[in-house]
Scaffold this motif. Structure first.
Motif, PDB file in Angstrom:
ATOM      1  N   LYS A  72     -15.257  37.829  42.768  1.00  0.00           N
ATOM      2  CA  LYS A  72     -16.568  37.212  43.239  1.00  0.00           C
ATOM      3  C   LYS A  72     -17.394  36.733  42.010  1.00  0.00           C
ATOM      4  CE  LYS A  72     -17.912  36.886  46.727  1.00  0.00           C
ATOM      5  NZ  LYS A  72     -18.025  35.904  47.660  1.00  0.00           N
ATOM      6  N   GLU A  73     -17.242  37.574  40.837  1.00  0.00           N
ATOM      7  CA  GLU A  73     -17.994  37.229  39.690  1.00  0.00           C
ATOM      8  C   GLU A  73     -17.462  35.828  39.121  1.00  0.00           C
ATOM      9  OE1 GLU A  73     -17.749  40.084  36.884  1.00  0.00           O
ATOM     10  OE2 GLU A  73     -19.145  41.553  37.858  1.00  0.00           O
ATOM     11  N   LEU A 155     -26.905  42.113  47.750  1.00  0.00           N
ATOM     12  CA  LEU A 155     -26.701  41.486  46.542  1.00  0.00           C
ATOM     13  C   LEU A 155     -25.515  42.120  45.857  1.00  0.00           C
ATOM     14  CD1 LEU A 155     -29.964  40.228  45.170  1.00  0.00           C
ATOM     15  CD2 LEU A 155     -28.355  38.942  46.976  1.00  0.00           C
ATOM     16  N   THR A 156     -24.555  41.403  45.180  1.00  0.00           N
ATOM     17  CA  THR A 156     -23.652  42.091  44.198  1.00  0.00           C
ATOM     18  C   THR A 156     -24.192  42.124  42.967  1.00  0.00           C
ATOM     19  OG1 THR A 156     -22.759  39.991  43.127  1.00  0.00           O
ATOM     20  CG2 THR A 156     -21.916  40.665  45.377  1.00  0.00           C
ATOM     21  N   VAL A 181     -20.358  32.032  31.711  1.00  0.00           N
ATOM     22  CA  VAL A 181     -19.760  31.453  32.877  1.00  0.00           C
ATOM     23  C   VAL A 181     -20.079  30.115  32.867  1.00  0.00           C
ATOM     24  CG1 VAL A 181     -19.706  33.786  33.988  1.00  0.00           C
ATOM     25  CG2 VAL A 181     -21.609  32.111  34.278  1.00  0.00           C
ATOM     26  N   SER A 182     -19.468  29.283  34.174  1.00  0.00           N
ATOM     27  CA  SER A 182     -19.917  27.866  34.109  1.00  0.00           C
ATOM     28  C   SER A 182     -21.506  27.820  35.036  1.00  0.00           C
ATOM     29  CB  SER A 182     -18.715  27.095  34.722  1.00  0.00           C
ATOM     30  OG  SER A 182     -18.948  27.343  36.305  1.00  0.00           O
ATOM     31  N   VAL A 186     -22.967  29.570  38.068  1.00  0.00           N
ATOM     32  CA  VAL A 186     -24.260  30.326  38.307  1.00  0.00           C
ATOM     33  C   VAL A 186     -25.055  29.607  39.597  1.00  0.00           C
ATOM     34  CG1 VAL A 186     -26.724  30.163  37.159  1.00  0.00           C
ATOM     35  CG2 VAL A 186     -24.562  30.640  35.958  1.00  0.00           C
ATOM     36  N   GLU A 187     -25.103  28.217  39.900  1.00  0.00           N
ATOM     37  CA  GLU A 187     -25.440  27.665  40.837  1.00  0.00           C
ATOM     38  C   GLU A 187     -24.773  28.033  42.264  1.00  0.00           C
ATOM     39  OE1 GLU A 187     -24.514  23.489  40.088  1.00  0.00           O
ATOM     40  OE2 GLU A 187     -26.216  23.222  38.648  1.00  0.00           O
ATOM     41  N   SER A 188     -23.790  28.528  42.317  1.00  0.00           N
ATOM     42  CA  SER A 188     -22.900  28.947  43.578  1.00  0.00           C
ATOM     43  C   SER A 188     -23.635  30.240  43.741  1.00  0.00           C
ATOM     44  CB  SER A 188     -21.411  29.205  43.096  1.00  0.00           C
ATOM     45  OG  SER A 188     -21.104  29.677  44.502  1.00  0.00           O
ATOM     46  N   HIS A 189     -23.975  31.183  42.752  1.00  0.00           N
ATOM     47  CA  HIS A 189     -24.692  32.895  42.997  1.00  0.00           C
ATOM     48  C   HIS A 189     -26.077  32.443  43.037  1.00  0.00           C
ATOM     49  CE1 HIS A 189     -21.659  35.453  41.488  1.00  0.00           C
ATOM     50  NE2 HIS A 189     -21.473  34.692  40.295  1.00  0.00           N
TER      51      HIS A 189
END
Length: 218
Positions: A72-73, A155-156, A181-182, A186-189
């Protein structure tokens, strides 16, 4: 378009049986299998399934909880449905905090599994009825003890970390560099955070972080 699935289980016969069941569904396609959490992590990043069916216990390899947290990370857009032989209440909260989208006992009927997969693919979460009872029971116990139940949030750990950085004014690129990370990750999170908190703008996230005391400026 079919739901792309990856099955992670340490028993070959279980992987075969699940593959046969799921591939017989008109809207499902098993694109890969794995024998432990480590292999599941690697194959998920390679194949990019919509959902990973993750066994909780896969000795002697990496377990499902650890693999879920790592996956998930690295790829928050991939949903994870936990499958287990036992009603492991002690793992339930940790699994949800790690980012799992569902929790199902292996003893459940085939239709429950199919329903769980379709429910998760639609964007909702799925919990086995006994797990739901455990969740509600623990929530009520926390309320009775006077704990801040808001601290047990959807939230994780990584999402909470990114929320704080967003609230502190960091841009997506800066957050990506800080967490190694990419920018896409970040945008997906960030999209997941907004979806879970039912928010649409950065100012809303900042106000939320301030209200919950998540910001600790030095």
């Amino acid at each position: 378009m079919s739901i792309r699935l990856l099955i992670a289980d340490d028993h070959a016969i279980v992987r075969s049986g699940l593959s046969m069941l799921l591939n017989n569904q008109p809207d499902m396609d098993v694109i890969g299998t794995a024998a432990d959490g480590g292999e599941a992590f690697d194959k998920a990043l390679e194949l990019r399934p919509d959902i990973v069916l993750m066994d909780l216990s896969m000795p002697p390899g990496e377990n499902g909880l650890s693999a879920t947290t790592r996956l998930k990370e690295a790829a928050p857009e991939i949903d994870i449905l936990i499958l287990t032989m036992h009603d492991d209440e002690e793992y339930l909260f940790r699994l949800l905090q790690a980012g799992a989208s569902g929790y199902l006992l292996k003893s459940a009927p085939d239709n429950d599994l199919l329903n769980a997969i379709r429910t998760i693919h639609s964007g909702a979460a799925y919990l086995h009825p006994s797990a739901t009872k455990s969740l509600i029971s623990e929530f009520l116990q926390r309320v009775h003890r006077g704990e801040d139940v808001e601290r047990f949030q959807v939230l994780t750990d990584r999402e909470q970390e990114i929320l704080v950085l967003i609230a502190k004014g960091y841009a997506n690129k800066e957050i990506a560099e800080k967490l190694i990370v990419s920018v896409k990750t970040v945008e997906s999170h960030k999209a997941k955070i907004m979806e879970k908190l039912h928010m649409k703008t950065r100012p809303e996230l900042v106000r939320y972080a301030l209200k919950k005391g998540l910001l600790d400026f030095e």
